[in-house]
Design a protein around this motif. Structure first.
Motif, PDB file in Angstrom:
ATOM      1  N   ASN A   1      47.555  21.003 -26.270  1.00  0.00           N
ATOM      2  CA  ASN A   1      48.048  21.044 -24.753  1.00  0.00           C
ATOM      3  C   ASN A   1      48.094  19.393 -24.175  1.00  0.00           C
ATOM      4  OD1 ASN A   1      45.294  20.488 -24.299  1.00  0.00           O
ATOM      5  ND2 ASN A   1      45.039  21.754 -22.653  1.00  0.00           N
TER       6      ASN A   1
ATOM      7  N   HIS B   1      42.702  11.809 -27.127  1.00  0.00           N
ATOM      8  CA  HIS B   1      42.209  10.564 -26.797  1.00  0.00           C
ATOM      9  C   HIS B   1      40.867  10.028 -27.435  1.00  0.00           C
ATOM     10  CE1 HIS B   1      39.024  13.142 -24.617  1.00  0.00           C
ATOM     11  NE2 HIS B   1      40.077  13.851 -23.739  1.00  0.00           N
TER      12      HIS B   1
ATOM     13  N   HIS C   1      38.271  12.515 -28.277  1.00  0.00           N
ATOM     14  CA  HIS C   1      38.547  13.345 -29.222  1.00  0.00           C
ATOM     15  C   HIS C   1      38.205  12.654 -30.614  1.00  0.00           C
ATOM     16  CE1 HIS C   1      41.228  15.532 -26.210  1.00  0.00           C
ATOM     17  NE2 HIS C   1      40.597  16.494 -26.569  1.00  0.00           N
TER      18      HIS C   1
ATOM     19  N   LYS D   1      35.823  10.581 -31.263  1.00  0.00           N
ATOM     20  CA  LYS D   1      34.485  10.854 -31.391  1.00  0.00           C
ATOM     21  C   LYS D   1      34.120  12.110 -32.065  1.00  0.00           C
ATOM     22  CE  LYS D   1      29.945  11.291 -29.221  1.00  0.00           C
ATOM     23  NZ  LYS D   1      29.029  11.268 -28.173  1.00  0.00           N
ATOM     24  N   SER D   2      34.810  13.184 -31.503  1.00  0.00           N
ATOM     25  CA  SER D   2      34.691  14.612 -32.253  1.00  0.00           C
ATOM     26  C   SER D   2      35.354  14.634 -33.592  1.00  0.00           C
ATOM     27  CB  SER D   2      35.362  15.568 -31.261  1.00  0.00           C
ATOM     28  OG  SER D   2      35.317  16.702 -31.699  1.00  0.00           O
TER      29      SER D   2
ATOM     30  N   VAL E   1      30.562  22.321 -33.786  1.00  0.00           N
ATOM     31  CA  VAL E   1      30.202  21.524 -32.908  1.00  0.00           C
ATOM     32  C   VAL E   1      31.078  21.354 -31.846  1.00  0.00           C
ATOM     33  CG1 VAL E   1      29.572  18.832 -32.921  1.00  0.00           C
ATOM     34  CG2 VAL E   1      28.973  20.115 -34.827  1.00  0.00           C
TER      35      VAL E   1
ATOM     36  N   LEU F   1      31.785  11.995 -24.852  1.00  0.00           N
ATOM     37  CA  LEU F   1      32.267  10.497 -24.713  1.00  0.00           C
ATOM     38  C   LEU F   1      32.839  10.041 -23.282  1.00  0.00           C
ATOM     39  CD1 LEU F   1      32.300   7.449 -25.337  1.00  0.00           C
ATOM     40  CD2 LEU F   1      34.368   8.061 -26.793  1.00  0.00           C
TER      41      LEU F   1
ATOM     42  N   ARG G   1      43.835  16.797 -18.672  1.00  0.00           N
ATOM     43  CA  ARG G   1      44.429  17.011 -17.340  1.00  0.00           C
ATOM     44  C   ARG G   1      44.471  16.064 -16.650  1.00  0.00           C
ATOM     45  NH1 ARG G   1      41.301  22.406 -18.027  1.00  0.00           N
ATOM     46  NH2 ARG G   1      39.586  21.219 -18.781  1.00  0.00           N
TER      47      ARG G   1
HETATM   48  P1  ATP Z   1      40.750  19.256 -21.464  1.00  0.00           P
HETATM   49  O1  ATP Z   1      40.564  17.729 -21.212  1.00  0.00           O
HETATM   50  O2  ATP Z   1      42.337  19.494 -21.317  1.00  0.00           O
HETATM   51  O3  ATP Z   1      39.610  19.921 -21.110  1.00  0.00           O
HETATM   52  P2  ATP Z   1      39.648  18.714 -24.136  1.00  0.00           P
HETATM   53  O4  ATP Z   1      39.473  17.465 -24.039  1.00  0.00           O
HETATM   54  O5  ATP Z   1      38.484  19.748 -23.890  1.00  0.00           O
HETATM   55  O6  ATP Z   1      40.828  19.530 -23.088  1.00  0.00           O
HETATM   56  P3  ATP Z   1      40.119  20.029 -26.554  1.00  0.00           P
HETATM   57  O7  ATP Z   1      41.474  20.118 -27.395  1.00  0.00           O
HETATM   58  O8  ATP Z   1      39.884  21.472 -26.118  1.00  0.00           O
HETATM   59  O9  ATP Z   1      40.192  19.176 -25.440  1.00  0.00           O
HETATM   60  O10 ATP Z   1      39.099  19.259 -27.420  1.00  0.00           O
HETATM   61  C1  ATP Z   1      38.971  19.420 -28.842  1.00  0.00           C
HETATM   62  C2  ATP Z   1      37.708  18.921 -29.457  1.00  0.00           C
HETATM   63  O11 ATP Z   1      37.582  17.630 -28.789  1.00  0.00           O
HETATM   64  C3  ATP Z   1      36.722  19.963 -28.813  1.00  0.00           C
HETATM   65  O12 ATP Z   1      35.820  20.271 -29.687  1.00  0.00           O
HETATM   66  C4  ATP Z   1      35.977  18.910 -27.849  1.00  0.00           C
HETATM   67  O13 ATP Z   1      34.735  19.276 -27.518  1.00  0.00           O
HETATM   68  C5  ATP Z   1      36.056  17.492 -28.167  1.00  0.00           C
HETATM   69  N1  ATP Z   1      36.092  16.504 -27.309  1.00  0.00           N
HETATM   70  C6  ATP Z   1      37.052  16.694 -25.928  1.00  0.00           C
HETATM   71  N2  ATP Z   1      36.735  15.639 -25.167  1.00  0.00           N
HETATM   72  C7  ATP Z   1      35.793  14.972 -25.618  1.00  0.00           C
HETATM   73  C8  ATP Z   1      35.192  13.798 -25.048  1.00  0.00           C
HETATM   74  N3  ATP Z   1      35.246  13.201 -24.098  1.00  0.00           N
HETATM   75  N4  ATP Z   1      34.077  13.464 -26.030  1.00  0.00           N
HETATM   76  C9  ATP Z   1      33.698  14.025 -27.198  1.00  0.00           C
HETATM   77  N5  ATP Z   1      34.385  14.974 -27.716  1.00  0.00           N
HETATM   78  C10 ATP Z   1      35.448  15.569 -26.787  1.00  0.00           C
END
Ligand code: ATP
Ligand code: MG
Length: 547
Positions: A31, A35, A38, A40-41, A223, A258, A268
C-alpha cells in the motif's frame, strides 16, 4: 549477530524446536513504498535467516484490497533487491491463501470457536468495552455451529450486503486484553482485489490472515514491531485452536520500530503531495534514498549499528548520514566543481595556453586524471572576501591562496560593476609553486578548488535539506505541514564542474572537493548533467557521539 531475537532463536534450537531450520519472512502490505524503517525490518529478517543458515520469504500481506496496488508490489521487490537481499523463489501473497484461510475459518466455526455476528461495526465497538470495563457479549454469540456454518457460507456466496455481518473468533469478552474480546476475523467487502479480482466477497482480517500465512509457509520466527505485542495472545490462540504443534509452529517476536529524527516513517503520513513523488531524494523511502545517492551498503551498515531493541527510541539521523559518508569516502572519486562561480583572470598566464595538471582521483589510490589549467578560471564566490577578517585564509585583496592541484595565486586587483559588486579578480600565479614541483612545498594557509573557464561543464546541482524541521531534540510537531522546511530543496542551475565528468551518466558518485558527496540523478542526459548532493562533508555524528 548479537541481539535478543537471535538469543531467542538459539534458545528455541536448544529446546529442540524448529529442527528443520530457521525460516523468517518480510511481510509488507503493498500500500506504499518501503521506507528506512522497513529497511531495518528487511535487514533483520533476511539477516536472521542468513545468519542461521535459514531462509526468508517475501510475502505481500494483501488482505486489504481497497488500498493495495501492483505499483507497490513492483517497487517493494525492486527496493529489497537493491538493498542486497534475495527471496529466491519464495515470493508469496497472503491472497494466495484465501482458499485455505476460508477453510481454517470454517474449521474454527465447526469447533465452536467462531460465530457470525449481525451487530453493526459501531455496535461491535460499543460492546467491546474499554481498558477499565469488560465487554458485553453479542446477542448473536450463542448461535449454533450449524447456523454459523450456514451463515458464513452465505456470506461468502454474496447473500448479504457489505458490513451487515462479520465472522468473529469466540474467545472472551471480559479478557483484560481487548484484542482477545472476540476479534473480527472475516468481513464482507465487495472490493476488487489486485490479484484475485472479484472472486471473493469476504476478506480475512490481518490478525487472522497473518499468523495463518506464517504457519502455511512454515515460518519459525515471525518478527514484527512492538505495536503487535497485544496481538500475540491471539496469534497463539489461533494456532492452538487449529492444532498447530508448538514445536514447529511460528512464534511472534516483537522489536522496536525505527524512528528517526527529522523523519516521518509512516506510509500513511509520508508527504507525497509536498514532494515530486515517492522517490524524491528528500523522502525517507528506499527509492528516495537510492535516488539521492545513498548506497545499499551504507543503509545495511546503519541497520546493523542501530541494533534491535525491545523499547522504542528515536535514532539520530546524523548516524545514517555518518554511515553514508563513511561508505562514500571509500568509493567516490574526487573532482572539482564550483557552485557559485566568481571569475579570475590570471594575468601572467598566456592567453590560449592549456596546461594539463595531474590530479589524484582518490587519496587512497594512485590513479590520476589531468585537469586543464588556463588563464581564466572560476573559484567559489565564498572563497574570496574583500574585507576579510584576520583568520580568513582563503583569497583576499593582496593575499595568497593555493589552487588545488595547481599553483599559488595572489590577488592583485578586484574588478567591480557600477553597483559595486565584485565581478572578477585579477590575480597572478607563482610559476615556481606548481603542486608536486620542486618548490611546491611553499606554505600558504589556504587551498581552494577551481575550474577552467573554457573547459568547465555546466551542471544543475540540487541541494537537499531535511523536509521537516524539528525541535532541538529532533521531535516533529503534531502538525507536520507547518513543519515543512521551505529550503529543503535548492536548485543551482549554473554550477560548473571539471570536464573529466563529461560522459558520466546517471548513478555515479563523486566527492566535490570541499563541498560534499554528489550523485548523478536519473534526470542526467548527455547534454545536461544533474547532481544530487547526497550529504555534506561535515560529520555531525562524531559530535553527537562524544556528548
Ligand atoms: P503503515 O505505516 O501504513 O502502518 P507499515 O509501515 O506497518 O505501514 P507494513 O507493510 O505493514 O507497513 O510493514 C512491513 C514490515 O515492516 C512489518 O513487519 C513492519 O513491522 C515493518 N516495519 C514497518 N515500519 C517499521 C519501522 N519504522 N521500523 C521497523 N520495522 C518497520
Ligand atoms: Mg502495517
Amino acid at each position: 549477530m548479537v541481539n535478543f531475537i537471535q538469543q531467542e532463536i538459539e534458545n528455541d534450537l536448544k529446546e529442540g524446536k524448529y529442527s528443520d531450520g530457521i525460516h523468517t519472512r518480510f511481510p509488507p502490505e503493498p500500500n506504499g513504498y518501503l521506507h528506512v524503517g522497513h529497511a531495518k525490518s528487511v535487514c533483520l529478517n533476511f539477516g536472521l535467516a542468513n545468519y542461521n543458515g535459514g531462509v526468508c520469504n517475501l510475502r505481500f500481506d494483501d488482505t486489504n484490497p481497497t488500498k493495495e496496488d501492483v505499483e507497490y508490489v513492483d517497487s517493494i521487490q525492486e527496493d529489497i533487491k537493491w538493498l542486497g537481499f534475495d527471496w529466491e523463489d519464495r515470493k508469496f501473497y497472503a491472497s494466495d491463501y484465501f482458499g485455505k484461510l476460508y477453510e481454517y475459518a470454517v474449521e474454527l466455526t465447526r469447533r465452536g470457536l467462531a460465530y457470525v455476528d449481525d451487530l453493526s461495526a459501531e455496535e461491535i465497538r460499543e460492546y467491546r468495552g474499554t481498558l477499565t470495563e469488560p465487554g458485553k457479549e453479542s446477542p448473536y454469540r450463542n448461535r449454533s455451529v450449524e447456523e454459523n456454518l450456514n451463515l458464513f457460507e452465505r456470506m461468502k456466496a454474496g447473500e448479504f450486503p457489505d458490513g451487515s455481518k462479520v465472522l468473529r473468533a469466540k474467545i472472551d469478552m471480559a479478557s483484560p486484553n481487548i484484542t482477545m474480546r472476540d476479534p473480527v476475523i472475516y468481513r464482507i467487502a465487495r472490493a476488487h482485489h489486485h490479484r484475485t479480482g472479484d472472486d471473493w466477497l469476504i476478506y480475512p482480517m490481518y490478525d487472522f490472515a497473518h499468523p495463518l500465512s506464517d504457519a502455511i509457509e512454515n515460518i519459525t520466527h515471525s518478527v514484527c514491531t512492538l505495536e503487535f505485542e497485544d496481538h500475540r495472545p491471539f496469534y497463539d490462540w489461533l494456532l492452538d485452536s487449529l492444532g498447530f504443534d508448538v514445536k514447529t509452529r511460528p512464534r511472534q517476536i516483537e522489536f522496536a520500530r525505527l524512528d528517526l529524527t527529522n523523519t516521518i516513517t509512516s506510509k500513511r503520513k509520508l508527504l507525497k503531495k509536498h514532494v515530486r513523488g515517492w522517490d524524491d531524494p528528500r523522502m525517507p523511502t528506499i527509492s528516495g534514498m537510492r535516488r539521492r545517492g545513498f548506497t545499499p551498503e551504507s543503509i545495511r551498515d546503519f541497520c546493523e549499528r542501530i541494533g534491535v531493541a525491545k523499547s522504542n527510541s528515536l535514532v539520530d539521523i546524523a548516524l545514517l548520514e555518518h554511515c553514508v559518508r563513511e561508505d562514500l569516502n571509500e568509493r567516490a572519486d574526487r573532482i572539482m566543481a564550483v557552485l557559485n562561480p566568481l571569475k579570475i583572470v590570471l594575468t601572467n598566464v598566456e592567453e590560449g595556453k592549456v596546461e594539463y595538471l595531474p590530479a589524484e582521483n582518490h587519496p587512497k589510490r594512485g590513479d590520476k586524471r589531468f585537469v586543464p589549467f588556463t588563464r581564466e578560471i572560476f573559484i567559489e564566490r565564498d572563497d574570496f572576501m574583500e574585507d576579510a577578517p584576520k583568520k580568513f585564509f582563503r583569497l583576499k585583496p593582496g593575499g595568497e591562496v593555493r589552487l588545488k592541484h595547481a599553483y599559488i595565486i595572489k590577488c592583485e586587483e578586484v574588478i567591480k560593476d557600477a553597483e559595486g559588486n565584485v565581478t572578477e579578480l585579477h590575480c597572478t600565479i607563482d610559476p615556481t609553486s606548481k603542486s608536486g614541483g620542486a618548490t611546491a612545498g611553499r606554505k600558504v594557509k589556504g587551498t581552494i578548488h577551481w575550474v577552467s573557464a573554457g573547459h568547465a561543464l555546466k551542471a544543475e546541482v540540487r541541494l537537499y535539506d531535511y523536509l521537516l524541521t524539528t525541535d532541538e531534540n529532533g521531535n516533529l510537531p503534531e502538525d507536520f505541514i507547518a513543519a515543512l522546511n521551505p529550503d529543503s530543496l535548492i536548485v543551482i542551475d549554473n554550477a560548473l564542474v571539471e570536464p573529466s565528468v563529461k560522459l558520466t551518466g546517471p548513478g555515479k558518485h563523486f566527492q566535490f572537493l570541499r563541498l560534499g558527496y554528489f550523485f548523478t540523478d536519473p534526470d542526467t542526459t548527455p547534454d545536461h548533467l544533474v547532481f544530487n548532493r547526497v550529504v555534506g562533508l561535515k560529520d555531525t555524528w562524531a559530535k553527537v557521539k562524544n556528548n
